[in-house]
Design a protein around this motif. Structure first.
Motif, PDB file in Angstrom:
ATOM      1  N   PHE A   1       0.831  -1.198   0.000  1.00 16.30           N
ATOM      2  CA  PHE A   1       0.000   0.000   0.000  1.00 16.30           C
ATOM      3  C   PHE A   1       0.867   1.249   0.000  1.00 16.30           C
ATOM      4  N   TRP A   2       2.010   1.136   0.636  1.00 21.47           N
ATOM      5  CA  TRP A   2       2.931   2.268   0.584  1.00 21.47           C
ATOM      6  C   TRP A   2       3.372   2.512  -0.857  1.00 21.47           C
TER       7      TRP A   2
ATOM      8  N   ARG B   1       1.784   1.735  -3.492  1.00 21.00           N
ATOM      9  CA  ARG B   1       0.638   2.190  -4.264  1.00 21.00           C
ATOM     10  C   ARG B   1       0.420   3.679  -4.103  1.00 21.00           C
ATOM     11  N   LYS B   2       0.665   4.175  -2.887  1.00 22.02           N
ATOM     12  CA  LYS B   2       0.305   5.557  -2.621  1.00 22.02           C
ATOM     13  C   LYS B   2       1.477   6.516  -2.701  1.00 22.02           C
ATOM     14  N   ASN B   3       2.683   6.049  -2.468  1.00 24.06           N
ATOM     15  CA  ASN B   3       3.780   6.993  -2.294  1.00 24.06           C
ATOM     16  C   ASN B   3       4.910   6.860  -3.292  1.00 24.06           C
TER      17      ASN B   3
ATOM     18  N   ASP C   1      -9.109  -0.608   3.549  1.00 21.71           N
ATOM     19  CA  ASP C   1      -8.775   0.145   2.347  1.00 21.71           C
ATOM     20  C   ASP C   1      -8.957  -0.766   1.139  1.00 21.71           C
TER      21      ASP C   1
ATOM     22  N   ILE D   1      -7.132  -2.737  -0.386  1.00 20.70           N
ATOM     23  CA  ILE D   1      -6.565  -4.084  -0.411  1.00 20.70           C
ATOM     24  C   ILE D   1      -6.891  -4.856   0.851  1.00 20.70           C
TER      25      ILE D   1
ATOM     26  N   ARG E   1      -1.737   2.434   7.744  1.00 22.34           N
ATOM     27  CA  ARG E   1      -0.872   1.255   7.609  1.00 22.34           C
ATOM     28  C   ARG E   1       0.575   1.582   7.921  1.00 22.34           C
ATOM     29  N   TYR E   2       0.984   2.812   7.619  1.00 22.97           N
ATOM     30  CA  TYR E   2       2.365   3.200   7.878  1.00 22.97           C
ATOM     31  C   TYR E   2       2.333   4.608   8.466  1.00 22.97           C
TER      32      TYR E   2
ATOM     33  N   GLY F   1       4.100  14.721   2.902  1.00 22.03           N
ATOM     34  CA  GLY F   1       3.886  14.404   1.495  1.00 22.03           C
ATOM     35  C   GLY F   1       3.431  12.983   1.243  1.00 22.03           C
ATOM     36  N   TRP F   2       3.456  12.139   2.258  1.00 20.39           N
ATOM     37  CA  TRP F   2       2.998  10.758   2.035  1.00 20.39           C
ATOM     38  C   TRP F   2       1.485  10.746   1.989  1.00 20.39           C
ATOM     39  N   ARG F   3       1.008   9.775   1.244  1.00 19.10           N
ATOM     40  CA  ARG F   3      -0.435   9.682   1.073  1.00 19.10           C
ATOM     41  C   ARG F   3      -0.945   8.348   1.580  1.00 19.10           C
ATOM     42  N   THR F   4      -2.211   8.326   1.868  1.00 20.40           N
ATOM     43  CA  THR F   4      -2.866   7.051   2.124  1.00 20.40           C
ATOM     44  C   THR F   4      -4.344   7.235   1.820  1.00 20.40           C
ATOM     45  N   ALA F   5      -5.026   6.139   1.782  1.00 20.61           N
ATOM     46  CA  ALA F   5      -6.465   6.180   1.549  1.00 20.61           C
ATOM     47  C   ALA F   5      -7.085   5.072   2.369  1.00 20.61           C
TER      48      ALA F   5
END
Lengths: 740, 558
Positions: free
Chosen positions: A552-553, A555-557, B291, B293, B315-316, B321-325
């Protein structure tokens, strides 16, 4: 048997009504339904009772087969498991979103960078199309469910359907009792469950259903000689071809079976009709699958079927000539000439075909099936997969439990009552058992046969035993007074008690089987292997969700066009969950490409950097279990990378990484090992970490040693992300330095 | 450090235009709260009408680059000297473009319903919340660096009116202050910077100040949040929230070292988002957090009768600037949120996100009403963009009406309740279960029909005939078996009576039972007769007929 309890008055009514000659039954039947219903509605005839019991048992088995596979959903969640299922899930998603034609013409640039992969032409679409059709059907029926749920539950659903096929197959081969037992056995057999738990969205899930269906329909066709059944079996074969590469087993087993029937003198018109229509139609249908194409007429693996097809024609022709010629001597001469010519023509055709390259030789995979040692010497990429290893006895025991002992007993019963159908099931059982011994994963193919044959043993034994027990009980009932049946009395009680004891023993064994299966399913086969679970210090459950964290990291970053290099095991997962381009993945179609990655992983950093630059790699992903003690990580797989890399690029030599033939990562490890890219990436800054109390820093828990190189400096890569338990580590490849 | 972008602002002062009306601000007291990522400016304005006309609006001015971040603005009447806050009335606020004003200013007009007469005064509390007003500086930091932000404001209250006395307090988080503009009358008091008092400033005075300070609070910005609120009249309001989150602070550069982060999480990665707290309504149930997955296992939940608190960890850890959903979903009891009024039903539920520290760039609220709802209207406490669409869920035929409300720049202050009114008849609740029931009913009927119908195409094909004969023979055999069974039971009875006879010597009883059995046996042979007849009549049974007659005779003699 069940009719014994039937009351007398009820049957008088129905009996008198039914005794009307049945030639004019259809109008009358309806009229006598009404008094039946109005009088004693619940008093069923024996036949009806039997039907009711049979149907309800089947329904229960159907439900059981489904729910026993839901352990993984209960324990974890509704998710796709393992590696290959992620590819299938991704393609199914594509199919449902873009439609069939887009799917069929899909060129996937996200894998095998920079080569890409023609997905539509290199996969078996059966599974995806099945799931998509189920999905569309449910959508049409206004059930707004997600495609993931459909994919997760496809395998259990087809396992349930397989139990039905097993029932009919058992009924065809032996009797309906054996069919019921077979259905119950296969519903919970671990050998099958291992590949069909909820979430295990793999080809095998539907393929076993298709395989058994093809066999059942073919046996039915041979038994009846009916064209309709043969056609049905051809279509089942088509479905099988569309679903799994294991169809090669069918196309070789059925000709072999036909050949055996010919040799044993069981040739009949039924066989002729069944085989010819099944083969011709099945072949034509199979050609519609692009991945299979013209292999049925061009590849060595399929030639046996064609040979037997022509043999049957010769046989039929000879039969016809024999019928016409009354003179045996003349026929003998004719026979000799014809057989010689036929064999000669066949051999020449085969020879010419082979020599001209029109008929391709057997593939490595096929060889490795026939000769278990072949892969080890010639194709390391096949040998490196754990499920391609030869099977250990323990896993037979694990997957079959009592069926392993019932199997020979069932074979005995089959031989005792030899028929076309039992010959088939015996051949299926024996060949698939051989293949199960060659490769662990092929236990799956053997499972239906083992279940069916064991079911015959169980059913026949229990039937005999109950007959003994019941017969005696009747005698004791009528002759409870001494002397009325003194002649039998002396031997029967012992026999009867013995029978009852044996029956109890059988039930004990079967219940043991049921508990074993449930235990195996819940403990061993329901782990998604994406999420790892362990017991914590206080007995609580600890979840390691590192894989998804890393994907997921990604995927997003990372930039959407980033290329990720990893060992091929994780390719499908990275594309499906991380949505990023990978260099190699689990579809191991290009050995050179994989070897290039293997070479990069086993080179020094600067050499590896050159390779990675040439492959446009942006990120490198390694799996590392040193912190958690997760043993199937990249360091443990590393020797295979060396071997596969060395197989193509001789600069990589396996002995460079070994010390006296020993693979180690501690201080005594080979210098090349301590400085290769894989080692550096796995252990970067690991030397500063204390993993276990009382151990020095840098203690690798997966291998139980202190690592040999604690001062790792990276020059061309930098740590981009490491998951919370260090299982997945992602490194960024730095851009080249400015020259000015 | 040069803050050249403020030069433009100074220009405004020079370009100031004549006084708009006769209002003056006799006292302005501003407090700027910089402790969270949303900047809250509370201004207390004392407005005085020095002219003779009735004034019905007060203008508030913001520079354009501030106004585009403006998320929330209210003006309330501060009558009770701030004591009775709950009773304070808020005035309507609208964007206006008064003529002759400088184009780089945006004006908001506060309408006073009663108006302000000659010589009267009024105290206004103006709360303005800005969403992206804090700029990280430096813009890119490495993992061990601390995150610094700058904030620009004017020390003098920017207003179209003259200001007599004013002061400004800037409240900073309890941490290092890198620098702040020092102009006249500047004091620092712990984490508070005070400017002023300044007296008698003309309209449109502007004096730029810059505060540069350490801000390690997470800059969680939801670039998009879709809240889907689905009403089921079976007793549930299902809320699903899809977050698209980004850390809006200083971008991280260089390596991310897990080792450093694990060893000293508050030093190496101080500005990272570790967790978010969602304050859900009480009695929320079936809560999930996942999310694309799959499920995310790092969340904690506790609840009491007043609230439910869900602590979610991405998750992290999220660096700049990092993203998540992710998606969170929960069910709420219907009776807490759905009410009746005047023959209509209405949903009364909070608009914003339950996660307070998140600033939302675009918030889309979708209210999914049950199928068959009509006469839909929305009432929201602030202006929102409205739309309508249709959603197909389980067993829907025409689809459910969906109200779509869209709003940009949403902050905590927007967590107010809004209402959706609609009409829905309770009977249509049963439509879908009935559909399901009838579906199964017809399925079973079809099964029954199939079982009883004769679907063979050719009635004369040999297999069909064979099947018929097979059925016939089966039925016959079954009957014969029944008869045998009955016969056997009679035999048993007879034997039992004989045994009784030998034991008791009761001849009468034995005779009676014998008689009864004889009668029954006669019945049996009567039953057997039609069977035999049918056997005799069928030609195929010729070879087994003799055996049967033997049976029959033996039967009769017994």
């Amino acid at each position: 048997m069940v009719g014994k309890a039937e009351p007398v008055n009820g049957s008088v009514k129905s009996g008198s009504n039914q005794s009307i000659p049945a030639t004019m039954q259809s109008p009358l039947k309806k009229s006598d339904l009404i008094p039946n219903l109005s009088l004693k509605t619940l008093k069923l005839k024996t036949k009806q009772q039997e039907l009711l019991i049979r149907v309800s048992i089947l329904c229960l088995v159907y439900v059981l087969a489904f729910i026993t596979r839901l352990f993984s959903v209960l324990r974890y969640e509704s998710m796709i498991h393992e590696f290959d299922p992620y590819f299938n899930y991704r393609t199914t998603l594509f199919l449902t979103e873009k439609g069939f034609y887009e799917f069929w013409n899909w060129f996937d640039s996200e894998s095998w960078y920079p080569l890409g992969r023609i997905i539509g032409g290199t996969l078996y679409p059966g599974l995806m199309v099945t799931a998509a059709i189920i999905y569309w059907l449910l959508r049409f029926l206004r059930f707004a469910i997600h495609i993931r749920e459909v994919c997760v539950l496809t395998a259990p659903f087809f396992a349930s359907n397989t139990t039905l096929v097993a029932y009919f197959f058992g009924k065809e081969v032996w009797d309906s009792g054996a069919g019921l037992v077979a259905a119950a056995l296969i519903a919970i057999c671990p050998g099958y469950i291992s590949r069909s738990v909820a979430g295990s969205y793999d080809n095998e899930g539907v393929a076993i259903f298709a395989l058994l269906l093809t066999f059942y329909l073919f046996v039915k066709a041979v038994n009846t000689g009916s064209l309709a059944w043969a056609l049905a079996s051809a279509f089942a074969y088509f479905y099988m071809v569309s679903a799994w590469g294991g169809y090669v087993f069918i196309i070789n087993l059925i000709p072999l079976y036909v050949l055996v029937l010919l040799i044993t003198g069981r040739y009949s018109m039924r066989l002729y009709v069944a085989y010819n229509s099944m083969y011709v139609l099945g072949m034509l249908l199979a050609m519609q699958i692009r991945f299979v194409g013209f292999q049925h007429v061009q590849s060595g693996e399929h030639m046996a079927a064609m040979g037997v097809f022509f043999l049957l024609q010769v046989f039929f022709f000879l039969d016809w000539v024999k019928h016409l010629l009354s003179d045996t001597k003349l026929f003998q001469a004719f026979l000799r000439i014809t057989v010689t010519t036929a064999i000669g023509v066949g051999a020449i055709a085969l020879g010419v075909g082979m020599a001209s390259g029109y008929i391709s030789p057997w593939t490595g995979r096929f060889y490795s099936l026939l000769d278990p040692t072949y892969a080890k010497d010639h194709i390391p990429i096949i040998a490196s997969v754990s499920e391609h290893q030869p099977t250990a006895w323990s896993s037979f025991m694990f997957d079959f439990h009592i069926l392993l002992f019932l199997f020979p007993a069932g074979l005995y019963f089959c031989f005792k009552r030899l028929s076309d159908a039992t010959i088939f099931i015996v051949m299926y059982g024996l060949t698939s058992m051989y293949f199960a011994g060659v490769m662990v994963r092929l236990i799956l193919v053997a499972t239906p046969a083992v279940c069916l044959i064991s079911a015959i043993a169980v059913s026949a034994t229990i039937k005999n035993l109950t007959l003994v027990a019941r017969a005696k009980s009747k005698v004791t009932q009528t002759g409870s007074v001494r002397g009325s049946s003194s002649s039998k009395g002396s031997s029967k009680p012992f026999q009867r008690n013995g029978a009852i004891a044996l029956l109890l023993g059988a039930f004990y064994l079967l219940s043991k089987y049921a508990t074993h299966c449930t235990w195996v399913t819940s403990e061993a086969y329901s782990s998604p292997s994406i999420v790892l679970a362990a017991r914590g210090a206080h007995g609580n459950r600890v979840i390691f969700d590192d894989y998804r964290e890393a994907y997921f990291w990604l995927r997003k970053n990372t930039p959407p066009d980033a290329k990720v290099m990893s060992w091929w095991d994780y390719g499908y997962q990275i594309t499906a969950m991380g949505n990023r381009t990978v260099i190699v993945d689990n579809n191991t179609w290009n050995n050179t490409h994989i070897a290039t990655v293997g070479r990069a992983m086993s080179s020094y950093e600067d050499e590896a950097y050159e390779i990675m630059r040439s492959l446009d790699v942006d990120y490198v992903l390694v799996v590392f279990g040193g912190v958690t003690g997760y043993s199937s990580d990249d360091i443990n797989k590393f020797l295979w990378m060396v071997r596969i890399g060395g197989g193509v690029f001789p600069v990589i030599k396996e002995p460079d990484y070994l010390v006296n033939g020993e693979y180690r990562v501690d201080k005594g490890a080979a210098p090349k090992m301590l400085n290769c890219l894989m080692y550096k990436l796995s252990y970067y800054r690991f030397g500063e970490l204390t993993t276990e109390y009382g151990k020095p820093p840098g203690y690798d828990r997966a291998r139980g040693v202190e690592i040999g190189n604690k001062d790792i400096k990276l020059e061309y890569l930098e740590e981009a992300f490491t998951t919370s338990n260090w299982i997945v580590r992602i490194y960024k490849v730095k851009p080249p330095n400015n020259r000015w | 450090m040069g803050f050249r972008f403020d030069l433009l602002m100074f220009m405004i002062v020079l370009l100031s235009v004549p006084v708009l009306s006769n209002l003056i601000l006799s006292n302005v007291d501003r407090r700027i709260d910089l402790t969270t990522q949303a900047v809250r400016i509370t201004s207390t304005l004392k407005v005085e009408n020095t002219g003779s006309d009735l004034v019905s609006e007060v203008l508030l001015a913001f520079p354009d680059d501030q106004a585009k971040h403006l998320a929330y603005l209210t003006a309330t009447n501060n009558e009770g000297k701030g004591k009775a806050k709950s009773s304070s009335v808020s005035f309507p606020v609208d964007v206006v473009r008064p003529k002759g004003m400088h184009p780089s200013l945006t004006f908001y007009s506060v309408s006073l319903p009663k108006g302000l007469g000659k010589g009267a005064s009024l105290t206004l509390d103006v709360l303005a919340v800005f969403a992206h007003a804090l700029q990280p500086f430096p813009e890119r930091i490495t993992q061990p660096d601390i995150q610094l932000v700058v904030f620009n404001e004017t020390a003098h209250y920017l207003s179209p009116y003259a200001v007599k006395v004013q002061s400004l307090t800037v409240k900073l988080p309890d941490a290092r202050i890198e620098s702040f503009s020092k102009i006249e009358n500047t004091k620092i008091h712990g984490s508070e910077v005070k400017y002023g008092p300044y007296e008698n400033l003309p309209p449109f005075s502007y004096s730029s100040i810059v505060v540069h300070f350490e801000a390690n609070q997470p800059f969680a910005i939801a670039q998009q949040l879709i809240r889907e609120i689905e009403i089921s009249h079976w007793g549930n309001v299902q809320v699903t929230e899809h977050y698209n989150l980004v850390h809006g602070g200083a971008q991280s550069k260089g390596e991310f070292s897990r080792l450093d982060y694990q060893a000293r999480p508050h030093v190496r990665g101080a500005s990272a988002i570790r967790h978010l707290v969602a304050k859900l309504p009480p009695r929320a149930h079936s809560i999930y957090y996942r999310d694309e997955i799959g499920n995310i296992s790092t969340s904690k939940l506790w609840g009491d009768p007043k609230k439910t608190e869900l602590v979610i960890e991405p998750r992290y850890p999220m660096f700049g600037g990092w993203r998540t959903a992710f998606t969170i979903g929960y069910g709420l009891p219907l009776q807490d949120f759905l009410f009746h009024s005047e023959g209509k039903r209405y949903l009364n539920i909070s608009f914003g996100s339950p996660i307070n520290e998140v600033v939302i760039d675009t918030l889309i609220v979708k209210v999914v009403l049950p199928e068959g709802s009509a006469d839909i209207s929305v009432s929201a406490p602030f202006p929102v963009k409205q739309g309508q669409e249709t959603k197909f869920s389980h067993l829907d035929v025409v689809g459910r009406p969906v109200i779509v409300l869209e709003k940009t720049n949403v902050v905590l202050e927007h967590n107010q309740h809004f209402q959706v009114y609609y009409k829905f008849s309770s009977l249509s609740m049963f439509g879908e279960p009935l559909m399901l029931i009838s579906g199964f009913f017809f399925l079973f009927v079809a099964c029954i029909i199939y079982m009883h119908a004769d679907l063979s195409i050719s009635k004369s094909s040999p297999s069909y005939l064979a099947k018929l004969q097979w059925d016939e023979v089966q039925a016959g055999v079954q009957q014969v078996r029944n008869i045998f069974d009955r016969c056997l039971t009679l035999h048993d009875k007879l034997e039992a009576s004989l045994r009784d006879l030998s034991r008791t010597g009761d001849v009468q009883a034995c005779k009676a039972s014998r008689k009864a059995v004889d009668g029954l046996l006669k019945d049996i042979s009567k039953d057997l007769k039609p069977l035999l007849l049918s056997l005799q009549s069928s030609p195929q049974a010729a070879q087994i007929l003799p055996k049967c007659s033997i049976c029959k005779t033996s039967n009769a003699t017994s």
